[in-house]
Design a protein around this motif. Structure first.
Motif, PDB file in Angstrom:
ATOM      1  N   UNK A 119       0.840  -1.195   0.000  1.00 17.78           N
ATOM      2  CA  UNK A 119       0.000   0.000   0.000  1.00 17.78           C
ATOM      3  C   UNK A 119       0.877   1.248   0.000  1.00 17.78           C
ATOM      4  N   UNK A 120       0.446   2.258  -0.735  1.00 21.63           N
ATOM      5  CA  UNK A 120       1.191   3.507  -0.832  1.00 21.63           C
ATOM      6  C   UNK A 120       2.109   3.594  -2.027  1.00 21.63           C
ATOM      7  N   UNK A 121       2.388   2.463  -2.660  1.00 21.40           N
ATOM      8  CA  UNK A 121       3.242   2.475  -3.844  1.00 21.40           C
ATOM      9  C   UNK A 121       2.483   3.016  -5.047  1.00 21.40           C
ATOM     10  N   UNK A 122       3.244   3.505  -6.022  1.00 25.61           N
ATOM     11  CA  UNK A 122       2.670   3.881  -7.317  1.00 25.61           C
ATOM     12  C   UNK A 122       2.693   2.655  -8.214  1.00 25.61           C
ATOM     13  N   UNK A 123       1.806   2.658  -9.203  1.00 23.51           N
ATOM     14  CA  UNK A 123       1.605   1.441  -9.994  1.00 23.51           C
ATOM     15  C   UNK A 123       1.202   1.810 -11.419  1.00 23.51           C
ATOM     16  N   UNK A 124       1.581   0.943 -12.355  1.00 24.81           N
ATOM     17  CA  UNK A 124       1.207   1.134 -13.752  1.00 24.81           C
ATOM     18  C   UNK A 124       0.730  -0.192 -14.333  1.00 24.81           C
ATOM     19  N   UNK A 125      -0.460  -0.173 -14.946  1.00 19.31           N
ATOM     20  CA  UNK A 125      -0.986  -1.339 -15.652  1.00 19.31           C
ATOM     21  C   UNK A 125      -0.920  -1.077 -17.152  1.00 19.31           C
ATOM     22  N   UNK A 126      -0.343  -2.033 -17.880  1.00 13.06           N
ATOM     23  CA  UNK A 126      -0.238  -1.950 -19.332  1.00 13.06           C
ATOM     24  C   UNK A 126      -0.791  -3.237 -19.922  1.00 13.06           C
ATOM     25  N   UNK A 127      -1.734  -3.092 -20.828  1.00 15.08           N
ATOM     26  CA  UNK A 127      -2.295  -4.254 -21.528  1.00 15.08           C
ATOM     27  C   UNK A 127      -2.078  -4.041 -23.018  1.00 15.08           C
ATOM     28  N   UNK A 128      -1.580  -5.075 -23.690  1.00 13.92           N
ATOM     29  CA  UNK A 128      -1.252  -4.949 -25.105  1.00 13.92           C
ATOM     30  C   UNK A 128      -1.779  -6.129 -25.899  1.00 13.92           C
ATOM     31  N   UNK A 129      -1.939  -5.890 -27.181  1.00 11.42           N
ATOM     32  CA  UNK A 129      -2.283  -6.950 -28.122  1.00 11.42           C
ATOM     33  C   UNK A 129      -1.381  -6.811 -29.346  1.00 11.42           C
ATOM     34  N   UNK A 130      -0.869  -7.919 -29.891  1.00 11.53           N
ATOM     35  CA  UNK A 130      -0.948  -9.285 -29.375  1.00 11.53           C
ATOM     36  C   UNK A 130      -0.290  -9.415 -28.004  1.00 11.53           C
ATOM     37  N   UNK A 131      -0.632 -10.464 -27.277  1.00 16.43           N
ATOM     38  CA  UNK A 131      -0.157 -10.609 -25.915  1.00 16.43           C
ATOM     39  C   UNK A 131       1.353 -10.632 -25.764  1.00 16.43           C
ATOM     40  N   UNK A 132       2.060 -11.199 -26.730  1.00 17.86           N
ATOM     41  CA  UNK A 132       3.514 -11.307 -26.631  1.00 17.86           C
ATOM     42  C   UNK A 132       4.221  -9.963 -26.588  1.00 17.86           C
TER      43      UNK A 132
END
Length: 211
Positions: free
Chosen positions: A35-48
Motif C-alpha cells: 500500500x502507498x506504492x505507485x503502480x502502472x498497468x499496461x495491456x497490449x495486443x498481441x499478448x507477446x
C-alpha cells in the motif's frame, strides 16, 4: 515492433490503497506490492508484446513487476515502485521505445453495472466460493462493475477504495472484460460506485476498433 501492436490499457495509479495492494499481492506470481506504492498497468495486443514492454520498462527505471500475464488475446504487465517518478519514467521509456503515446491507449468503456442492496445469504455464499478478497456478508450492498479493456478495472477499484469505506471482494483484470466486486453499507457502496465510474469516464484514448 509489429505494426499490429495495440496499446489497450495504460493506467497509472498514484497511490495504491491497502485492499487493492493486498489483492494484487495475493494473486501475483511476481514482486508483491505494498500500500502507498505507485503502480502502472499496461495491456497490449498481441499478448507477446508485453515481453518487450517489460524489458524496456525494467531497464529504464527502478520499478518491479507483480504481473506479466499472457492469455488468449492480450498481455498484461503490472509495474510498481515506492517512487511515483520511477513508475512514470518507466512508462515514458516504454512508450517512447514502442513509438506510442499515452493517448494511443483504448478509452475504457463500461459494459455493465449492478447495484444490489441487502444481498441474500445464498448469493453471498456463492460469490464467496471464488472471491480472493474480503468475504461478502449477507445483508450488505454489492456493486459489480464490468469494463473493457479489462486492466482498467484495477484503476477503478483503487479509486473506489480511496473514496469510501468498502470491502474489495474481487478484482479481475485479465481477459476481454474486467470485473470489480465491492460491498459494504449502501451509502458507502454508492459513493465507491460513483468514484469507480468517474475514474473510467475521465480517461481519454481512442475508441476500440477505430484505429
Amino acid at each position: 515492433m509489429s505494426h499490429q501492436a495495440t496499446l489497450r490499457t495504460y493506467a497509472f495509479i498514484d497511490r495504491m490503497q491497502p485492499q487493492c495492494a493486498a489483492h494484487v499481492a495475493a494473486t501475483s506470481p511476481g514482486d508483491p506490492p505494498l500500500a502507498g506504492m505507485a503502480e502502472l498497468f499496461i495491456e497490449m495486443a498481441p499478448g507477446n508484446e508485453v515481453f518487450k514492454a517489460a524489458d524496456i520498462a525494467l531497464k529504464a527505471a527502478g520499478v518491479r513487476p507483480a504481473l506479466q500475464i499472457i492469455e488468449r488475446e492480450f498481455g498484461l504487465l503490472e509495474l510498481h515502485s515506492e517512487q511515483q517518478a520511477d513508475v512514470l519514467a518507466a512508462g515514458d521509456a516504454l512508450l517512447a521505445e514502442l513509438g506510442m503515446s499515452e493517448s494511443d491507449r483504448i478509452k475504457p468503456t463500461i459494459a455493465s453495472t449492478q447495484f444490489i442492496t441487502n444481498v441474500h445469504g445464498y448469493q453471498a455464499q456463492l460469490l464467496n466460493k471464488w472471491r480472493k478478497g474480503s468475504l461478502l456478508m449477507p445483508g450488505d450492498s454489492l456493486f459489480v462493475l464490468e469494463c473493457a479493456p479489462a486492466a482498467y478495472i484495477s484503476l477503478a477499484a483503487n479509486e473506489a477504495e480511496k473514496a469510501a469505506d468498502i470491502s474489495v471482494i474481487e478484482i479481475r483484470a485479465v481477459g476481454r472484460f474486467g470485473r470489480l466486486f465491492l460491498s459494504g453499507g449502501e451509502s458507502e457502496v454508492a459513493t465507491a460506485r460513483d468514484a469507480a465510474v468517474a475514474a473510467l469516464e475521465q480517461l481519454d484514448g481512442v475508441a476500440e476498433g477505430k484505429r
